[in-house]
Structures are given as C-alpha cells and as structure tokens.
Motif scaffolding. Structure first.
Motif, mmCIF file in Angstrom:
data_model
loop_
_atom_site.group_PDB
_atom_site.id
_atom_site.type_symbol
_atom_site.label_atom_id
_atom_site.label_comp_id
_atom_site.label_asym_id
_atom_site.label_seq_id
_atom_site.Cartn_x
_atom_site.Cartn_y
_atom_site.Cartn_z
ATOM 1 N N LYS A 297 0.857 -1.201 0.000
ATOM 2 C CA LYS A 297 0.000 0.000 0.000
ATOM 3 C C LYS A 297 0.881 1.235 0.000
ATOM 4 O O LYS A 297 1.987 1.236 0.549
ATOM 5 C CB LYS A 297 -0.922 0.008 1.222
ATOM 6 N N ILE A 298 0.360 2.283 -0.602
ATOM 7 C CA ILE A 298 1.087 3.555 -0.674
ATOM 8 C C ILE A 298 0.119 4.686 -0.338
ATOM 9 O O ILE A 298 -1.105 4.533 -0.446
ATOM 10 C CB ILE A 298 1.692 3.778 -2.080
ATOM 11 N N PRO A 299 0.635 5.861 0.092
ATOM 12 C CA PRO A 299 -0.250 7.017 0.338
ATOM 13 C C PRO A 299 -0.914 7.483 -0.968
ATOM 14 O O PRO A 299 -0.292 7.467 -2.038
ATOM 15 C CB PRO A 299 0.707 8.087 0.884
ATOM 16 N N ASP A 300 -2.177 7.871 -0.840
ATOM 17 C CA ASP A 300 -2.928 8.326 -2.016
ATOM 18 C C ASP A 300 -2.329 9.653 -2.494
ATOM 19 O O ASP A 300 -2.406 10.676 -1.788
ATOM 20 C CB ASP A 300 -4.391 8.506 -1.640
ATOM 21 N N PRO A 391 -4.697 9.082 3.061
ATOM 22 C CA PRO A 391 -5.103 7.675 3.223
ATOM 23 C C PRO A 391 -4.263 6.762 2.335
ATOM 24 O O PRO A 391 -3.703 7.185 1.320
ATOM 25 C CB PRO A 391 -6.576 7.681 2.814
ATOM 26 N N MET A 392 -4.185 5.463 2.730
ATOM 27 C CA MET A 392 -3.405 4.486 1.985
ATOM 28 C C MET A 392 -4.277 3.811 0.931
ATOM 29 O O MET A 392 -5.459 3.539 1.148
ATOM 30 C CB MET A 392 -2.841 3.427 2.931
ATOM 31 N N ILE A 393 -3.672 3.534 -0.204
ATOM 32 C CA ILE A 393 -4.362 2.853 -1.297
ATOM 33 C C ILE A 393 -3.485 1.702 -1.781
ATOM 34 O O ILE A 393 -2.297 1.611 -1.430
ATOM 35 C CB ILE A 393 -4.677 3.809 -2.462
ATOM 36 N N GLU A 394 -4.078 0.786 -2.564
ATOM 37 C CA GLU A 394 -3.316 -0.317 -3.127
ATOM 38 C C GLU A 394 -2.235 0.215 -4.071
ATOM 39 O O GLU A 394 -2.463 1.132 -4.860
ATOM 40 C CB GLU A 394 -4.247 -1.270 -3.891
ATOM 41 N N ASN A 395 -1.047 -0.384 -3.954
ATOM 42 C CA ASN A 395 0.080 0.026 -4.794
ATOM 43 C C ASN A 395 -0.039 -0.639 -6.164
ATOM 44 O O ASN A 395 0.048 -1.870 -6.275
ATOM 45 C CB ASN A 395 1.392 -0.370 -4.120
ATOM 46 N N PRO A 396 -0.239 0.112 -7.213
ATOM 47 C CA PRO A 396 -0.371 -0.504 -8.548
ATOM 48 C C PRO A 396 0.937 -1.129 -9.025
ATOM 49 O O PRO A 396 0.922 -1.990 -9.912
ATOM 50 C CB PRO A 396 -0.808 0.663 -9.439
ATOM 51 N N ASN A 397 2.073 -0.737 -8.437
ATOM 52 C CA ASN A 397 3.376 -1.261 -8.864
ATOM 53 C C ASN A 397 3.921 -2.335 -7.923
ATOM 54 O O ASN A 397 5.099 -2.691 -8.001
ATOM 55 C CB ASN A 397 4.393 -0.116 -8.966
ATOM 56 N N TYR A 398 3.059 -2.851 -7.039
ATOM 57 C CA TYR A 398 3.510 -3.834 -6.056
ATOM 58 C C TYR A 398 3.979 -5.112 -6.747
ATOM 59 O O TYR A 398 3.283 -5.666 -7.600
ATOM 60 C CB TYR A 398 2.372 -4.148 -5.087
#
Length: 618
Positions: A297-300, A391-398
């Motif tokens: 997860k990463i910050p929005d 807020p945290m969101i799913e990391n698209p580059n994970y």
C-alpha cells in the motif's frame, strides 16, 4: 501350575515381604509371582506392588535389597553398591575459555545412600560441590557399534535438594584413538548426550547426537524436539526418576521417564537441524533490483488535506468547568520534613554535605481534598485531529516480497541411515551445578529392552516401592498439594461443603408454623329436629324455583349441565342421607327431589346427619 512357571520365568530368587507374605520381586514388571508357591496369581505390573506397599504400614514392610545383576548381554553397568569407584576416572584437566579460578574440574564426588527413603545396602554416585566443574568417566566393557542392534542407555537421577541451575545428563564418548579419560572435558568428542538439564525456569530433557558430514567430515549437533510434557515435577519432587533412551536400527528413537514414553520420533524427521540438508538453497550472489517495489500500500497521491484541519490543536486542554474543591489547602505543602528525624552521629557535613531531614506526607493533607497550588485538571481536546496523513491505497506497482532465487545446494547429501553413528567407547558425566547432592545410580547400556526392564525393576522399582510405602497419608498429601497451589483450598472447601449443605437442605426436618398452614374448616355437627330439617329443605327448594337473571336459562361455563350440592351434618347418634334430583329447563321445568333412606328420631330429639344432592338437568 505356579504363576512363575506360567509366564515363562525361572523360580523367584529375590523376595519382598509385605504384610506377612513374600512376593517375587524379580518379575515385578514382566510378571510378578508369589514366592511362597501359592497357586493364586496376582496382576502384572508395578502398580500392584505400589498398592500393597501403601496398604500396609512401614512397620510391616520388610525390605531385603540385593544389588541388581544384568540378565543378558550388556556393554556397561554400574550400581556403586560396593562403595568403590572401580573403573571410574576423575578428570585432571581444565575447562577452556573459562576463568582460571573455576576452570579446573575439581568438583567433589562421593558414594552415598539416598537421604530419604534409604534402602539398606543401596548406594549411588553423588555430586557434592556447588559452583564447580565436575567430570568423571569410565570405559565401556566393550565398545558399542551401531549396526543391527538397538542402543539402550538407562540410569537414575534424584535431585535430593532440588535444583537451581545445573544438569544431570550423561555423555556417551566416541571411541577414538586419542581418548584419554584423565583429560575428559567439555570439548571431548561424544556421540550422544542424554538426560535432564535445568537453569532458571527452563526445564529440559536433552537428546543430542553428533552427526558426521559425509563430505566435509565435520560434526554437527542434532537436537531432538522438546517432549510435550511438563518436566518441572521431576526436578522438584525430590524423588528418584528413571531416564531411558532407546535408539533403534530403523532410525527411530524413544525417550522415557519412569518407563513412560515422553518423546519419540525419527532421526531423519524430528531432529533440529535436520540430518539431511535441503537440496536447494538461496543464491548468495543474487541481489534485489533497485526498482523492486515491495510496498503493498502507498499514500494516495491525489488526497488533499481538508481546509479545516488544524494540526496545531493539542491533544489535552484544561478543563474550564472544573472548580477547586472546598477546603483545599493552598498554603500547605504536600510533603514536609520529618520532625522526629535526627541527624546521624557519624554524619560529616564536610564529606556528606548539609544534612536534611527526610520528607514525609503532610498530616494536614490527610483530611483535606488536597494541598499546594491547585491546578485545573486536563481533559481530551475535542478539536484535536493530529497530523494529517493521506489515506493508503493499493500500490499498482507492487511486486511482492523479493527473495533470492534457488540454486542447487553444493553441500547436499542424503544420509538415509543416521543410526550408524560414531561407535561409543566410554560413558561420562561432565557437569556444572549450583546445587549439590545430585544422586546418580544404576547405569546400564545394553541392546535388549527386557534386560533394561529387569535391571530397572531390581533397582529403580525397588526404590519406588520403598518410597511409596513411606509416603504420608492422603490428608498430608492434600495439604502439601494445597501449599504449592493455594487455589486447591477452594476445591477442598466446596467438595466438603456441597454435600453437607445438600444434606441439611433436603434431610433436616422443617418446623411447621401455624400461621403458614392453610386449615380447612370442617363442618361442626349440630343437633337438628325433624321440623327444623324440613324447614331447611323447603327454603332451599324455594331458592331453586326463582327465575334466573338470564331469561330462565341457566348457562354453565365449560359446557357443564350438572351441578352438585352437598351438605353434610353429623350428629352424635347416627347419619342419614337424602338425595334430591331436580331438573329445570328455561325456568319452567319442575325441580324433583329424591330423598332416600330417610329416618328420623322422635320429634323433639336431634336428627341424624342428612346428605342432600340436587342435580339440574336440561
């Protein structure tokens, strides 16, 4: 047939007298028999003898001890009953990497009987010194070669004074060309280490064997997994316990305490680390790419802090609604110097500084709400939000957690038969202990379980029998258990109080109270004349002939069509019954009365009891 012959054993050679009767002790575990030739066999097992020993008092228990003797092929035995350390060698070396004052193996050993539950003629090897290194060893009668026969190592230990920190394990020393028992120390090569060990609250039962790497020739210790039992009791109950290790040619093992299995497993699967290394290992040269993203997860990045978000608000603020309690002593300190304190006579102000009396709570504050300067209490700030974070969101580059790639293990090997260990040439005790009087006895190394069991019966089993006979009564045992676990007192009280309370509740006779009883008034017999009786009957008939308030029809609840009226009058001279049946429909039918068995006396005398019944029918 005698019991001893029935189970295939030779006639009893050693006897135990209990309650005036002799029992065969040699067959205690595998088939006890009566030594007096009785035809009555008793059940098999040590529990029989324990029950007999508890049943009879210590005064009736006559023990005749005989030193155990091996009944089959053995590689080493020792009972210490001859009070001579024959064949045992004390180490004359020093322990490496240790302070010089404690490095020497100068711990003292003695051959003594048990402190408690002593068996006449029985002795053991006792560790006597505290905070010293001990080392003593002896050569096997013949080396043990790991081929097709099992290995059984068995001995007894008693922590007579408990144990704070120390071990009671035994080492089976490897058979090497340079083995010298006078130089036995902690780094002497051994094949197996087995036995109890404790330090602090860590209770262990070691089983370790040293495995030789077939490629490099290096040795690595393999530890068995911890037994899934509570080992604390064997270190604290001050009883003699029997420790047994059985290694089988099929690469399995068993660990027993007092002849009960507490651990078992496979040398291939249940050792740590495993005997065989993994086929593949992580590539030590593989490195994680710099652009590898392990963040799930990463910050929005598009989130914006609200305009009304104030990060400067404190989490706590003063409660402005609070009011200083009445009687608060603002001018009184919370602590004052102790007026009764005196300066010590040896106080030197030049060395110790100016003497000040110790502070004590101000006695005036005990009755007041408080002393000193009053300060408003703090309360949570309703406007506090803290530092704003997006807020945290799913990391698209994970990309997941990175791990090195696997490569074949260059040191891989497969030992399919780890039972084939380094041959054993000697047995030794190399110990450090903070508690003295650790008792060792009845060592045996053999290959047959029956030989070890017979040896145990003649040694440890005999001690256990004597200890059982000397145990205190049940009441003393319950008190001792409650001293160790105070919550047991609650169980004891409930166990006694519950049946007593139920007995009192259900069995105690209850006292009847007149005020609580519901008495039924009985009809009092009164004298009636014949004329009076006829008037009473006539009056009743007139009441029945009156039209009811429902238009002449009698309605009865529940669909009942009959009403019974009964009167009983009892006189002192006799009884009379009169039955009258009367039917009435819509107020127009006549009542019929039937009097039967009417008898009267004289006109002026009392009439007998009369019973009347009227039945209304549709």
């Amino acid at each position: 047939m005698k019991p001893s012959a029935a189970i295939g054993f030779e006639p009893c050679e050693r006897r135990l007298a209990i309650g005036g009767r002799a029992f065969c002790w040699g067959e205690i575990l595998t088939g006890p028999c009566f030594a007096d030739g009785s035809q009555d066999a008793i059940p098999v097992g040590l529990a029989v003898f324990q029950c007999l020993a508890v049943k009879f008092s210590s005064s009736s228990l006559e023990v005749e001890y005989k030193t155990p003797e091996p009944t089959g092929e053995v590689y080493f035995t020792e009972t210490f009953d001859d009070a001579v350390l024959s064949g045992w060698v004390l180490s004359q070396t020093k322990k490496e990497d240790t302070d010089e004052d404690i490095a020497k193996y100068d711990g003292r050993w003695e051959i003594e009987p048990l402190k408690e539950n002593t068996v006449p003629g029985d002795r053991g090897l006792v560790l006597k010194s505290v905070a010293k290194h001990h080392a003593i060893s002896a050569m096997l009668t013949q080396p043990f070669i790991f081929d097709s026969k099992p290995l059984i190592i068995q001995y007894e230990v008693n922590f007579q004074d408990g144990i704070d920190c120390g071990g009671a394990y035994v080492k089976l020393l490897s058979k090497t060309d340079d083995l010298n028992l006078e130089y036995f120390h902690d780094r002497t090569s051994y094949t197996i280490m087995f036995g109890p060990d404790k330090c602090g609250e860590d209770y262990k039962l070691h089983f370790i064997f040293r495995h030789k790497h077939p490629k490099t020739g290096d040795y690595e210790e393999k530890h068995a997994k911890r037994p899934d039992v509570d080992l604390k009791k064997i270190f604290t109950d001050r009883k003699t316990h029997l420790y047994t290790l059985v290694l089988k040619p099929d690469d399995t093992f068993e660990v027993l305490i007092d002849q009960a299995v507490v651990g078992k497993g496979s040398l291939l699967e249940d050792m740590v680390p495993p005997v065989n290394p993994p086929k593949e290992i992580e590539d030590p040269n593989d490195k994680k790419p710099e652009d590898w993203d392990e963040r799930a997860k990463i910050p929005d990045p598009e989130a914006v802090k609200p305009d009304d978000w104030n990060e400067d608000e404190p989490p706590k603020i003063e409660d402005h609604d609070a009011v200083k309690p009445e009687g608060w002593l603002d001018d009184e300190p919370e602590y004052i110097p102790d007026p009764n304190a005196e300066k010590p006579e040896d106080w030197d102000e030049e060395m110790d500084g100016e003497w000040e009396a110790p502070q004590i709570p101000n006695p005036k504050c005990e009755t007041a709400p408080g002393c000193g300067a009053w300060v408003r209490p703090m309360m949570s700030n309703p406007n506090y939000k803290g530092k704003w974070k997006p807020p945290m969101i799913e990391n698209p580059n994970y990309q997941g957690i990175w791990s090195p790639q696997k490569i074949p293990n260059p040191d891989y090997f497969e030992d399919s038969h780890p039972f084939q260990m380094t041959p054993v040439g000697a047995v030794g005790l190399e110990l450090w202990s903070m508690t003295s009087d650790i008792y060792f006895d009845n060592f045996i190394i053999c290959s047959e379980k029956e030989v070890a069991d017979r040896w145990a019966a003649d040694g440890w089993g005999f001690k256990k029998l004597v200890a059982s006979a000397n145990e205190p009564g049940m009441f003393s045992q319950l008190v001792t258990a409650a001293e160790e676990r105070p919550w047991l007192w609650v169980i004891y009280i409930l166990t006694l109080a519950l049946p007593i309370g139920l007995g009192v509740l259900f069995c105690w006779p209850s006292k009847k109270i007149d005020d609580d009883m519901d008495y039924k008034k009985t009809d009092i017999a009164k004298p009636l004349t014949k004329g009076g009786l006829e008037q009473e009957v006539q009056r009743k008939d007139e009441d029945l002939e009156k039209p009811n308030e429902n238009g002449g029809e009698d309605e009865y609840e529940g669909g009942e069509d009959e009403e019974d009226y009964e009167e009983e009058n009892e006189g002192g001279e006799g009884s009379q019954e009169e039955e009258v049946n009367k039917s009435n429909k819509s107020g127009s039918e006549e009542d019929e009365m039937k009097e039967a068995d009417e008898s009267t006396g004289s006109g002026d005398g009392p009439a007998k009891a009369v019973r009347k019944r009227r039945v209304r029918k549709d």
